[in-house]
Design a protein around this motif. Structure first.
Motif, PDB file in Angstrom:
ATOM      1  N   LEU A 187       4.830  15.651  -8.237  1.00  0.00           N
ATOM      2  CA  LEU A 187       4.495  14.891  -7.211  1.00  0.00           C
ATOM      3  C   LEU A 187       5.750  13.770  -7.037  1.00  0.00           C
ATOM      4  N   PHE A 188       6.344  13.438  -8.208  1.00  0.00           N
ATOM      5  CA  PHE A 188       7.340  12.655  -8.474  1.00  0.00           C
ATOM      6  C   PHE A 188       8.602  13.199  -7.828  1.00  0.00           C
ATOM      7  N   TRP A 189       8.967  14.301  -7.979  1.00  0.00           N
ATOM      8  CA  TRP A 189      10.183  15.136  -7.558  1.00  0.00           C
ATOM      9  C   TRP A 189      10.081  15.303  -6.045  1.00  0.00           C
ATOM     10  N   GLU A 190       8.709  15.641  -5.495  1.00  0.00           N
ATOM     11  CA  GLU A 190       8.650  15.996  -4.250  1.00  0.00           C
ATOM     12  C   GLU A 190       8.892  14.580  -3.346  1.00  0.00           C
ATOM     13  N   THR A 191       8.492  13.451  -3.828  1.00  0.00           N
ATOM     14  CA  THR A 191       8.826  12.349  -3.302  1.00  0.00           C
ATOM     15  C   THR A 191      10.222  12.159  -3.448  1.00  0.00           C
ATOM     16  N   GLU A 220       0.968  -1.370   0.140  1.00  0.00           N
ATOM     17  CA  GLU A 220      -0.037  -0.176  -0.248  1.00  0.00           C
ATOM     18  C   GLU A 220       0.782   1.257   0.134  1.00  0.00           C
ATOM     19  N   ARG A 221       2.147   1.164   0.626  1.00  0.00           N
ATOM     20  CA  ARG A 221       2.858   2.367   0.511  1.00  0.00           C
ATOM     21  C   ARG A 221       3.255   2.694  -0.800  1.00  0.00           C
ATOM     22  N   LEU A 222       3.867   1.661  -1.305  1.00  0.00           N
ATOM     23  CA  LEU A 222       4.357   1.892  -2.822  1.00  0.00           C
ATOM     24  C   LEU A 222       3.320   2.381  -3.780  1.00  0.00           C
ATOM     25  N   LEU A 223       2.013   1.726  -3.566  1.00  0.00           N
ATOM     26  CA  LEU A 223       0.996   1.989  -4.460  1.00  0.00           C
ATOM     27  C   LEU A 223       0.657   3.710  -4.202  1.00  0.00           C
ATOM     28  N   LYS A 224       1.029   4.196  -2.877  1.00  0.00           N
ATOM     29  CA  LYS A 224       0.815   5.624  -2.531  1.00  0.00           C
ATOM     30  C   LYS A 224       1.758   6.566  -3.127  1.00  0.00           C
ATOM     31  N   ILE A 225       3.016   6.099  -2.781  1.00  0.00           N
ATOM     32  CA  ILE A 225       4.164   6.461  -3.339  1.00  0.00           C
ATOM     33  C   ILE A 225       4.125   7.070  -4.896  1.00  0.00           C
ATOM     34  N   ALA A 226       3.690   6.095  -5.651  1.00  0.00           N
ATOM     35  CA  ALA A 226       3.602   6.010  -7.132  1.00  0.00           C
ATOM     36  C   ALA A 226       2.456   6.513  -7.745  1.00  0.00           C
ATOM     37  N   ASN A 227       1.422   6.916  -6.660  1.00  0.00           N
ATOM     38  CA  ASN A 227       0.172   7.376  -7.023  1.00  0.00           C
ATOM     39  C   ASN A 227      -0.568   6.612  -8.016  1.00  0.00           C
ATOM     40  N   LEU A 228      -0.743   5.433  -7.467  1.00  0.00           N
ATOM     41  CA  LEU A 228      -1.223   4.177  -8.349  1.00  0.00           C
ATOM     42  C   LEU A 228      -2.302   3.564  -7.715  1.00  0.00           C
ATOM     43  N   THR A 229      -2.631   4.190  -6.388  1.00  0.00           N
ATOM     44  CA  THR A 229      -3.649   3.268  -5.422  1.00  0.00           C
ATOM     45  C   THR A 229      -5.076   2.796  -6.189  1.00  0.00           C
ATOM     46  N   GLN A 230      -5.298   3.943  -7.116  1.00  0.00           N
ATOM     47  CA  GLN A 230      -6.663   3.679  -7.911  1.00  0.00           C
ATOM     48  C   GLN A 230      -6.496   3.006  -9.250  1.00  0.00           C
ATOM     49  N   GLU A 231      -5.461   2.238  -9.487  1.00  0.00           N
ATOM     50  CA  GLU A 231      -4.938   1.617 -10.535  1.00  0.00           C
ATOM     51  C   GLU A 231      -4.580   0.248 -10.027  1.00  0.00           C
ATOM     52  N   GLU A 254      16.201   8.722 -16.721  1.00  0.00           N
ATOM     53  CA  GLU A 254      15.110   9.494 -17.463  1.00  0.00           C
ATOM     54  C   GLU A 254      13.917   9.205 -16.965  1.00  0.00           C
ATOM     55  N   PRO A 255      13.715   9.403 -15.408  1.00  0.00           N
ATOM     56  CA  PRO A 255      12.424   9.114 -15.042  1.00  0.00           C
ATOM     57  C   PRO A 255      11.170   9.778 -15.176  1.00  0.00           C
ATOM     58  N   THR A 256      11.116  10.881 -15.580  1.00  0.00           N
ATOM     59  CA  THR A 256       9.917  11.407 -15.799  1.00  0.00           C
ATOM     60  C   THR A 256       9.422  11.519 -17.213  1.00  0.00           C
ATOM     61  N   VAL A 257       9.976  10.804 -18.178  1.00  0.00           N
ATOM     62  CA  VAL A 257       9.772  10.819 -19.478  1.00  0.00           C
ATOM     63  C   VAL A 257       8.258  10.362 -19.641  1.00  0.00           C
ATOM     64  N   GLY A 258       7.316  11.088 -20.289  1.00  0.00           N
ATOM     65  CA  GLY A 258       5.980  10.493 -20.415  1.00  0.00           C
ATOM     66  C   GLY A 258       4.720  10.838 -19.299  1.00  0.00           C
ATOM     67  N   MET A 259       5.476  11.574 -18.221  1.00  0.00           N
ATOM     68  CA  MET A 259       4.739  12.098 -17.037  1.00  0.00           C
ATOM     69  C   MET A 259       3.906  13.483 -17.418  1.00  0.00           C
ATOM     70  N   ASP A 260       2.854  13.814 -16.775  1.00  0.00           N
ATOM     71  CA  ASP A 260       2.180  14.965 -16.794  1.00  0.00           C
ATOM     72  C   ASP A 260       3.008  16.066 -15.955  1.00  0.00           C
ATOM     73  N   THR A 267      18.761  12.593 -17.016  1.00  0.00           N
ATOM     74  CA  THR A 267      17.674  13.208 -17.374  1.00  0.00           C
ATOM     75  C   THR A 267      18.201  14.141 -18.682  1.00  0.00           C
ATOM     76  N   HIS A 268      17.256  14.491 -19.434  1.00  0.00           N
ATOM     77  CA  HIS A 268      17.225  15.353 -20.682  1.00  0.00           C
ATOM     78  C   HIS A 268      16.508  16.781 -20.085  1.00  0.00           C
ATOM     79  N   TYR A 269      15.671  16.832 -19.027  1.00  0.00           N
ATOM     80  CA  TYR A 269      15.109  17.740 -18.555  1.00  0.00           C
ATOM     81  C   TYR A 269      16.142  18.570 -17.759  1.00  0.00           C
ATOM     82  N   LEU A 270      16.914  19.469 -18.223  1.00  0.00           N
ATOM     83  CA  LEU A 270      17.811  20.168 -17.370  1.00  0.00           C
ATOM     84  C   LEU A 270      17.497  20.964 -16.223  1.00  0.00           C
ATOM     85  N   GLU A 271      16.190  21.426 -16.349  1.00  0.00           N
ATOM     86  CA  GLU A 271      15.560  22.345 -15.120  1.00  0.00           C
ATOM     87  C   GLU A 271      15.302  21.340 -14.020  1.00  0.00           C
ATOM     88  N   GLU A 272      15.082  20.284 -14.332  1.00  0.00           N
ATOM     89  CA  GLU A 272      14.885  19.116 -13.290  1.00  0.00           C
ATOM     90  C   GLU A 272      16.076  18.710 -12.629  1.00  0.00           C
TER      91      GLU A 272
END
Length: 299
Positions: A166-170, A110-121, A154-160, A185-190
């Motif tokens: 939420l990912f970077w806050e975690t 349940e913690r892993l689902l919450k961390i990944a924001n996948l509880t509903q899935e 490249e962890p955030t490729v494809g994320m909105d 990452t190719h997102y240099l601002e990240e």
């Protein structure tokens, strides 16, 4: 500081071509390190050797003081790679449970689902997830064993935008908790906002290594901007020692310099007519571009 990753004079050659060329570096516990470089620079090969997926042609790689292939070491690391392969016929929760079973002390489901924001899935088929959701599933799988060291490729490729935030806050919270995080990452601002250390790899060598502020200041120089008095001209400013560039925008002027401390002292000494003074570094994107265009990268 405790070193958790150590590379000493590491080389990796494919045929006659060196993908990694005499790289030596140390990464300390609890740090967040962004490994940046253009495609083909050697960063993926470097990470693969740290993970024990490839062996160096010469040199040594230590992970937590041991061989990366050691089973006890593998129990303490997690990796989120670019491609997430899900098992056909398994739901999201079942997929995470499968990965949890590989570890001695896994995080609760349940913690892993919450961390990944996948509880509903949880009860959805893993193969039916969107691209961004599959990236978040990959994050949950990487965290399944409660790792001390986390590799993010490249962890955030494809994320909105919301999922990225939420990912970077975690990730930030994990770093505060003492985990060591290595990311590409190719997102240099990240990288600029999350990393406390940036390593730029170019042509298989380490081209730069430092904090984001150091990388930007040492590569692009720093900028002094101010509102100029009517008496100031480009010719006057260009004649001041240490000024490498002058740019006007209406009544405001930007001076670039490799030593802004000395330059600001000189500006004040000359009692030039100026107000609303600001000092800032150039951007990481500009610094990165300058570094990878430099032929003489050094390790």
């Amino acid at each position: 500081m405790t070193a958790v990753i150590e590379l000493k004079q590491v080389n990796k050659a494919y045929g006659g071509k060196k993908a990694v060329d005499n790289v030596t570096l140390t990464i300390e516990k609890g740090s967040v390190v962004a490994l940046l470089g253009p495609n083909g620079a050697g960063k993926t090969t470097t990470v693969s050797m740290i993970l024990g997926l490839q062996q160096p042609t010469s040199g040594t790689v230590k992970l937590l003081g041991q061989d990366p292939r050691d089973m006890q070491v593998r129990q303490r690391i997690g990796a989120m790679l670019q491609e997430v392969s899900v098992v056909d016929g398994l739901k999201v929760g079942e997929t995470i449970e499968l990965f949890r079973s590989y570890y001695e002390r896994p995080l609760p489901l349940e913690r892993l689902l919450k961390i990944a924001n996948l509880t509903q899935e949880k009860d959805k088929m893993a193969v039916s997830l969107s691209g961004g959701q599959q990236r978040r599933l990959g994050f949950a799988l990487a965290l399944a064993g409660d790792p001390d060291i986390l590799f993010l490729d490249e962890p955030t490729v494809g994320m909105d935008v919301t999922s990225r935030q939420l990912f970077w806050e975690t990730v930030r919270a994990m770093a505060v908790g003492g985990r060591t995080i290595v990311l590409t990452t190719h997102y240099l601002e990240e990288a600029d906002s999350i990393a406390d250390r940036i390593i730029v790899v170019n042509q298989g060598k380490v081209a730069a290594d430092g904090t984001p502020s150091q990388i930007k200041a040492e590569t692009t120089g720093r900028i002094i901007s101010f509102t100029a008095g009517a008496a100031l001209t480009t010719e006057i400013l260009q004649a001041i020692p240490g000024v490498t560039g002058v740019e006007w925008n209406g009544g405001r002027v930007k001076l670039t310099s490799l030593d802004t401390d000395r330059l600001i002292a000189e500006l004040i000494r000359r009692q030039l007519p100026m107000r609303d003074i600001e000092i800032q570094s150039g951007g990481l994107e500009e610094a990165f571009r300058m570094l990878v265009e430099t032929k003489g990268a050094v390790s």
